[in-house]
Design a protein around this motif. Structure first.
Motif, PDB file in Angstrom:
ATOM      1  N   GLN A 236      96.574 -29.023  68.947  1.00  0.00           N
ATOM      2  CA  GLN A 236      96.126 -27.901  69.754  1.00  0.00           C
ATOM      3  C   GLN A 236      96.842 -27.857  71.102  1.00  0.00           C
ATOM      4  O   GLN A 236      97.141 -26.772  71.622  1.00  0.00           O
ATOM      5  CB  GLN A 236      94.609 -27.983  69.963  1.00  0.00           C
ATOM      6  N   ALA A 237      97.123 -29.023  71.682  1.00  0.00           N
ATOM      7  CA  ALA A 237      97.841 -29.068  72.954  1.00  0.00           C
ATOM      8  C   ALA A 237      99.264 -28.552  72.800  1.00  0.00           C
ATOM      9  O   ALA A 237      99.764 -27.800  73.647  1.00  0.00           O
ATOM     10  CB  ALA A 237      97.850 -30.498  73.498  1.00  0.00           C
ATOM     11  N   VAL A 238      99.909 -28.932  71.720  1.00  0.00           N
ATOM     12  CA  VAL A 238     101.267 -28.438  71.463  1.00  0.00           C
ATOM     13  C   VAL A 238     101.235 -26.933  71.213  1.00  0.00           C
ATOM     14  O   VAL A 238     102.104 -26.193  71.694  1.00  0.00           O
ATOM     15  CB  VAL A 238     101.903 -29.190  70.280  1.00  0.00           C
TER      16      VAL A 238
ATOM     17  N   ARG B 279     105.437 -36.154  64.984  1.00  0.00           N
ATOM     18  CA  ARG B 279     105.313 -35.199  63.887  1.00  0.00           C
ATOM     19  C   ARG B 279     105.477 -33.750  64.364  1.00  0.00           C
ATOM     20  O   ARG B 279     105.624 -32.847  63.540  1.00  0.00           O
ATOM     21  CB  ARG B 279     103.951 -35.370  63.209  1.00  0.00           C
ATOM     22  N   HIS B 280     105.401 -33.541  65.664  1.00  0.00           N
ATOM     23  CA  HIS B 280     105.520 -32.187  66.213  1.00  0.00           C
ATOM     24  C   HIS B 280     106.882 -31.958  66.861  1.00  0.00           C
ATOM     25  O   HIS B 280     107.100 -30.889  67.438  1.00  0.00           O
ATOM     26  CB  HIS B 280     104.419 -31.953  67.252  1.00  0.00           C
ATOM     27  N   ARG B 281     107.769 -32.940  66.758  1.00  0.00           N
ATOM     28  CA  ARG B 281     109.060 -32.840  67.442  1.00  0.00           C
ATOM     29  C   ARG B 281     109.843 -31.598  67.049  1.00  0.00           C
ATOM     30  O   ARG B 281     110.422 -30.924  67.897  1.00  0.00           O
ATOM     31  CB  ARG B 281     109.905 -34.084  67.134  1.00  0.00           C
ATOM     32  N   LEU B 282     109.849 -31.295  65.765  1.00  0.00           N
ATOM     33  CA  LEU B 282     110.683 -30.193  65.283  1.00  0.00           C
ATOM     34  C   LEU B 282     110.255 -28.871  65.913  1.00  0.00           C
ATOM     35  O   LEU B 282     111.087 -28.121  66.428  1.00  0.00           O
ATOM     36  CB  LEU B 282     110.614 -30.100  63.759  1.00  0.00           C
ATOM     37  N   ARG B 283     108.962 -28.569  65.906  1.00  0.00           N
ATOM     38  CA  ARG B 283     108.552 -27.285  66.469  1.00  0.00           C
ATOM     39  C   ARG B 283     108.641 -27.269  67.988  1.00  0.00           C
ATOM     40  O   ARG B 283     108.860 -26.206  68.585  1.00  0.00           O
ATOM     41  CB  ARG B 283     107.156 -26.885  65.993  1.00  0.00           C
ATOM     42  N   ILE B 284     108.515 -28.438  68.626  1.00  0.00           N
ATOM     43  CA  ILE B 284     108.740 -28.513  70.071  1.00  0.00           C
ATOM     44  C   ILE B 284     110.194 -28.180  70.391  1.00  0.00           C
ATOM     45  O   ILE B 284     110.492 -27.378  71.285  1.00  0.00           O
ATOM     46  CB  ILE B 284     108.365 -29.911  70.599  1.00  0.00           C
ATOM     47  N   GLN B 285     111.105 -28.771  69.641  1.00  0.00           N
ATOM     48  CA  GLN B 285     112.529 -28.515  69.877  1.00  0.00           C
ATOM     49  C   GLN B 285     112.904 -27.078  69.527  1.00  0.00           C
ATOM     50  O   GLN B 285     113.762 -26.469  70.184  1.00  0.00           O
ATOM     51  CB  GLN B 285     113.360 -29.515  69.084  1.00  0.00           C
ATOM     52  N   GLU B 286     112.259 -26.521  68.511  1.00  0.00           N
ATOM     53  CA  GLU B 286     112.520 -25.119  68.171  1.00  0.00           C
ATOM     54  C   GLU B 286     112.073 -24.206  69.309  1.00  0.00           C
ATOM     55  O   GLU B 286     112.747 -23.212  69.630  1.00  0.00           O
ATOM     56  CB  GLU B 286     111.798 -24.753  66.874  1.00  0.00           C
ATOM     57  N   GLY B 287     110.936 -24.525  69.919  1.00  0.00           N
ATOM     58  CA  GLY B 287     110.467 -23.731  71.049  1.00  0.00           C
ATOM     59  C   GLY B 287     111.417 -23.797  72.222  1.00  0.00           C
ATOM     60  O   GLY B 287     111.714 -22.779  72.864  1.00  0.00           O
ATOM     61  N   VAL B 288     111.925 -24.997  72.520  1.00  0.00           N
ATOM     62  CA  VAL B 288     112.892 -25.153  73.606  1.00  0.00           C
ATOM     63  C   VAL B 288     114.160 -24.377  73.289  1.00  0.00           C
ATOM     64  O   VAL B 288     114.731 -23.690  74.156  1.00  0.00           O
ATOM     65  CB  VAL B 288     113.204 -26.641  73.838  1.00  0.00           C
ATOM     66  N   GLY B 289     114.612 -24.453  72.039  1.00  0.00           N
ATOM     67  CA  GLY B 289     115.823 -23.749  71.663  1.00  0.00           C
ATOM     68  C   GLY B 289     115.678 -22.241  71.750  1.00  0.00           C
ATOM     69  O   GLY B 289     116.630 -21.535  72.086  1.00  0.00           O
TER      70      GLY B 289
ATOM     71  N   ALA C 172     108.588 -39.219  73.029  1.00  0.00           N
ATOM     72  CA  ALA C 172     108.086 -38.982  71.679  1.00  0.00           C
ATOM     73  C   ALA C 172     108.203 -37.506  71.295  1.00  0.00           C
ATOM     74  O   ALA C 172     108.467 -37.172  70.136  1.00  0.00           O
ATOM     75  CB  ALA C 172     106.623 -39.426  71.581  1.00  0.00           C
ATOM     76  N   ALA C 173     108.038 -36.626  72.283  1.00  0.00           N
ATOM     77  CA  ALA C 173     108.130 -35.189  72.018  1.00  0.00           C
ATOM     78  C   ALA C 173     109.572 -34.709  71.915  1.00  0.00           C
ATOM     79  O   ALA C 173     109.809 -33.570  71.504  1.00  0.00           O
ATOM     80  CB  ALA C 173     107.407 -34.411  73.113  1.00  0.00           C
ATOM     81  N   GLY C 174     110.513 -35.559  72.284  1.00  0.00           N
ATOM     82  CA  GLY C 174     111.915 -35.168  72.231  1.00  0.00           C
ATOM     83  C   GLY C 174     112.366 -34.333  73.411  1.00  0.00           C
ATOM     84  O   GLY C 174     113.391 -33.654  73.338  1.00  0.00           O
ATOM     85  N   LEU C 175     111.613 -34.381  74.520  1.00  0.00           N
ATOM     86  CA  LEU C 175     111.981 -33.640  75.722  1.00  0.00           C
ATOM     87  C   LEU C 175     112.696 -34.593  76.681  1.00  0.00           C
ATOM     88  O   LEU C 175     112.062 -35.274  77.487  1.00  0.00           O
ATOM     89  CB  LEU C 175     110.739 -33.024  76.385  1.00  0.00           C
ATOM     90  N   GLY C 176     114.024 -34.627  76.592  1.00  0.00           N
ATOM     91  CA  GLY C 176     114.806 -35.538  77.399  1.00  0.00           C
ATOM     92  C   GLY C 176     115.090 -34.999  78.785  1.00  0.00           C
ATOM     93  O   GLY C 176     114.577 -33.951  79.202  1.00  0.00           O
TER      94      GLY C 176
END
Length: 218
Positions: free
Chosen positions: A11-13, A178-188, A46-50
């Motif tokens: 829910q936070a993501v 497990r949420h990395r992919l959609r986090i990175q898609e949002g950033v992209g 962990a979220a892939g936000l470098g």
């Protein structure tokens, strides 16, 4: 705990992804000091936000995840650590009695950030928000002192709360993977195009440092 944390992190993501389209690059002066919440955060790793992701984008997610950890620790403390809970209750009551509380009720994207901008050399502030908050805090009587025995017992409970927070933090980081992919898609989708546009504008200004109209007017 795992199932509840799974839902809360998801829910936070989700909330962060709904906010992400509203993010815009900051145009004010950057801060010299790094954000204590985000700098070196295992949550962001962990979220892939470098480090190549703007801090405002990082902060919006790290604050939401911190709220999850804080809530879990608060529940554990209320159920298992009576002395620490009593101290927290006293501090909360003291905070509620303050006449000025500018850091409360902020959106996650602003929570935990310094309340005042970096000062400009030679141009001191007439007043600061943090200074007014400190003045309001100074008007409230301090909490009564603890005995040595109470301090020792309280330190033990604080240590237990810290251990629990670390455990929950590790669980949260595992779930975030497990949420990395959609986090990175949002950033992209929402962040990288804005950064590319800024870099393009900067490149054009460096290639043509003077306005061509200035030459024509001359």
């Amino acid at each position: 705990m795992e199932r509840s944390l799974e839902t809360e992190v998801s829910q936070a993501v989700d909330a962060w992804l709904r906010w992400l389209p509203r993010w815009e690059p900051a145009t004010h002066r950057g801060r010299v000091a790094p954000c204590r919440r985000c700098f070196g955060s295992p949550v962001l790793s962990a979220a892939g936000l470098g480090s190549d992701v703007p801090h405002g984008v990082q902060h919006g997610l790290s604050t939401r995840i911190k709220t999850i950890v804080d809530r879990a620790v608060a529940t554990y403390t209320s159920q298992n650590l009576p002395m620490l809970q009593t101290e927290l209750d006293h501090q909360a009551a003291r905070n509620r009695s303050r006449s000025y509380r500018p850091a409360e009720g902020l959106e996650p994207e602003f929570e935990g950030l310094p309340m005042d901008p970096e000062p400009v050399p030679g141009a001191p502030f007439l007043f600061t928000i943090s200074g007014m908050a400190d003045e309001a805090d100074a008007e409230i009587p301090a909490l009564p002192p603890l005995s040595d025995e109470a301090k020792s017992a309280l330190r033990q409970e604080v240590g237990l709360a810290d251990d629990y927070a670390n455990m929950v933090g590790r669980e949260v980081c595992t779930i975030l993977l497990r949420h990395r992919l959609r986090i990175q898609e949002g950033v992209g989708e929402y962040v990288e195009p804005q950064i590319a546009l800024l870099l393009d504008e900067l490149t054009r200004s460096l290639d043509a440092p003077f306005d061509p109209r200035d030459t024509l007017d001359a």
